[in-house]
Design an enzyme around this catalytic site. Structure first.
Site, PDB file in Angstrom:
ATOM      1  N   THR A 192      33.996  46.307  46.710  1.00 26.22           N
ATOM      2  CA  THR A 192      33.383  45.113  46.783  1.00 26.22           C
ATOM      3  C   THR A 192      32.304  45.344  47.605  1.00 26.22           C
ATOM      4  OG1 THR A 192      35.252  43.664  45.989  1.00 26.22           O
ATOM      5  CG2 THR A 192      33.135  42.564  46.779  1.00 26.22           C
ATOM      6  N   ARG A 220      42.712  36.496  36.891  1.00 22.26           N
ATOM      7  CA  ARG A 220      42.660  36.900  38.100  1.00 22.26           C
ATOM      8  C   ARG A 220      41.270  36.660  37.959  1.00 22.26           C
ATOM      9  NH1 ARG A 220      40.445  39.538  42.365  1.00 22.26           N
ATOM     10  NH2 ARG A 220      42.111  39.135  44.356  1.00 22.26           N
ATOM     11  N   VAL A 221      41.087  35.309  39.689  1.00 21.95           N
ATOM     12  CA  VAL A 221      39.853  35.867  40.070  1.00 21.95           C
ATOM     13  C   VAL A 221      40.131  35.471  41.468  1.00 21.95           C
ATOM     14  CG1 VAL A 221      37.452  33.964  40.899  1.00 21.95           C
ATOM     15  CG2 VAL A 221      38.277  34.257  38.440  1.00 21.95           C
ATOM     16  N   GLY A 222      39.467  36.376  42.412  1.00 24.20           N
ATOM     17  CA  GLY A 222      39.600  36.611  43.876  1.00 24.20           C
ATOM     18  C   GLY A 222      38.676  35.983  44.103  1.00 24.20           C
ATOM     19  N   ASP A 223      38.546  36.128  45.967  1.00 23.77           N
ATOM     20  CA  ASP A 223      38.019  35.431  47.067  1.00 23.77           C
ATOM     21  C   ASP A 223      35.997  35.344  46.771  1.00 23.77           C
ATOM     22  OD1 ASP A 223      37.922  38.312  47.594  1.00 23.77           O
ATOM     23  OD2 ASP A 223      37.046  38.055  49.601  1.00 23.77           O
ATOM     24  N   THR A 243      35.874  41.443  51.786  1.00 25.50           N
ATOM     25  CA  THR A 243      36.328  42.299  51.544  1.00 25.50           C
ATOM     26  C   THR A 243      37.369  42.566  51.727  1.00 25.50           C
ATOM     27  OG1 THR A 243      35.952  44.275  50.135  1.00 25.50           O
ATOM     28  CG2 THR A 243      35.675  44.605  52.900  1.00 25.50           C
ATOM     29  N   GLY A 244      38.649  43.326  50.617  1.00 26.55           N
ATOM     30  CA  GLY A 244      39.831  42.870  50.977  1.00 26.55           C
ATOM     31  C   GLY A 244      40.941  42.294  49.741  1.00 26.55           C
ATOM     32  N   GLY A 246      41.951  39.266  47.936  1.00 26.77           N
ATOM     33  CA  GLY A 246      41.489  38.147  48.110  1.00 26.77           C
ATOM     34  C   GLY A 246      41.746  36.613  48.444  1.00 26.77           C
TER      35      GLY A 246
HETATM   36  C1  SD4 Z   1      38.830  40.724  45.408  1.00 23.51           C
HETATM   37  N1  SD4 Z   1      37.876  40.818  47.232  1.00 23.51           N
HETATM   38  O1  SD4 Z   1      38.886  40.742  43.852  1.00 23.51           O
HETATM   39  C2  SD4 Z   1      38.318  41.310  45.980  1.00 23.51           C
HETATM   40  C3  SD4 Z   1      38.680  42.656  46.035  1.00 23.51           C
HETATM   41  C4  SD4 Z   1      38.063  43.331  47.536  1.00 23.51           C
HETATM   42  O2  SD4 Z   1      38.127  45.636  47.964  1.00 23.51           O
HETATM   43  O3  SD4 Z   1      37.134  43.464  47.629  1.00 23.51           O
HETATM   44  N2  SD4 Z   1      38.500  44.518  47.310  1.00 23.51           N
HETATM   45  O4  SD4 Z   1      39.868  40.005  45.777  1.00 23.51           O
END
Ligand code: SD4
Length: 333
Positions: A192, A220-223, A243-244, A246
């Site tokens: 991301t 699914r929706v992340g952060d 990032t990471g 979410g």
């Molecule tokens: C998510 N934060 O969709 C994003 C994915 C991401 O490292 O950053 N991956 O959760």
């Protein structure tokens, strides 16, 4: 209400009260009192920072600023570089699909005045960050989702495209062979893209764009498109992007937390460390099995970055130098 949830809620309220009190007590934050004493910008030296090793993106953003563009233009155009890069399998075109084979994008953008726009579950449009900017500038809303977001993008002149490249389709087909439902966080390569910039006027903006977790559940929706989680900017204080995984960022409203910690006097580095620590110290946190990373910049142009695990990095363009710096991390063993 379960006790654990009660404690969580109580502590969130506590933070809210502290913030409100400090805002009320701080004359710099009171527009009435400061009517005749406009706040001078503290930093007028441009800077661009982004999650991961994305030097082409920071280069583009830097050029935008050098040519007189705003921080908002810079973060949008910087993120667009990565969205168009088909080799990057975590953002825009070429992003890995959900478990049903559909590429769905999340993105948001926030400007110096606290305006923001966001798209979630956007399909068939490469430049999600630009659609988010259009939501901010052309609608009375903050967030558009799914089919509605796509229809809006088309009405704004964006073209429909197939975002699933042959390489990403192949990766998905391989994944399906042993398709245990376990979304993967990429902790070693870039992921991301979240970007923050300060322009020549000392104004801050930020953006975040992603295809989200590879092989996620449909819907699914992340952060990343959630203002306050994947991104937050306060032009008086600074900005943060995440990032990471979410889900873990959303549970702690991570980017807002980092900016509020900076408001309370922490450096960007200290604020990122505290926000990571909040995740890791949660009861029964499974932190060994997921990654979260934050980068932050404050109004003075000081930066910070921190992650749970090794291999997170931040690219920084400042004083004419474009470099990727390995971030410190909390889990050393
Ligand atoms: C998510 N934060 O969709 C994003 C994915 C991401 O490292 O950053 N991956 O959760």
């Amino acid at each position: 209400m379960k006790r654990r949830n009660f404690i969580k809620n109580a502590s969130i309220t506590g933070i809210g009260l502290t913030i409100s009190t400090s805002v009320l007590n701080c004359k710099d934050h009171n527009p009435e009192k400061n009517h005749n004493t406009a706040m001078a910008p503290i930093n007028t030296t441009p800077i661009v920072v982004a999650t991961w090793d994305v030097k082409e993106s920071t280069q583009k953003a830097w050029e935008v600023i050098q040519n007189g563009g705003t921080a908002l233009d810079a973060v949008e155009q910087g993120c667009m570089v990565e969205e168009a890069n088909e080799k990057g399998q975590t953002v825009g075109k070429g992003g890995l699909p959900d478990r049903d084979g559909n590429v769905t994008l999340d993105a948001c953008i926030m400007d110096k005045d606290g305006n923001c726009g966001s798209v979630v579950y956007l399909q068939n449009i490469t430049h999600a960050v630009s659609v988010a900017r259009k939501v901010m500038e052309e609608t009375p809303h903050v967030m558009l989702a799914g089919e509605g977001a796509q229809q809006f993008a088309i009405s704004q002149g964006f073209e429909r495209e197939n975002l699933l490249t042959d390489a990403s389709k192949k990766a998905w087909e391989n994944w399906k062979i042993n398709s245990e439902y376990k979304p993967i966080i990429n902790i070693e390569n870039h992921d991301t893209i979240g970007m923050l910039a300060i322009d020549k006027n000392g104004d801050i903006s930020g953006a975040c764009t992603t295809s989200g977790l590879a092989y996620k559940m449909a819907g699914r929706v992340g952060d990343s498109p959630i203002i306050g989680s994947g991104l937050f900017v306060d032009n008086e204080i600074g900005g943060c992007v995440a990032t990471g995984l979410g889900e873990e960022v959303m549970k702690t409203v991570g980017s807002f937390l980092v900016v509020e910690l900076m408001r309370q006097g922490k450096t960007p580095q200290q604020a990122c460390e505290e926000a990571i620590s909040r995740i890791v110290t949660k009861p029964n946190s499974d932190y060994k099995n997921f990654q979260v990373g934050y980068i932050a910049v404050n109004k003075k142009g000081e930066t910070g970055s921190y992650a749970i695990h090794q291999h997170f990095s931040m690219t920084k363009y400042q004083d004419g130098v474009n470099e990727t710096i390995q971030s410190d991390y909390i889990i050393k063993t």
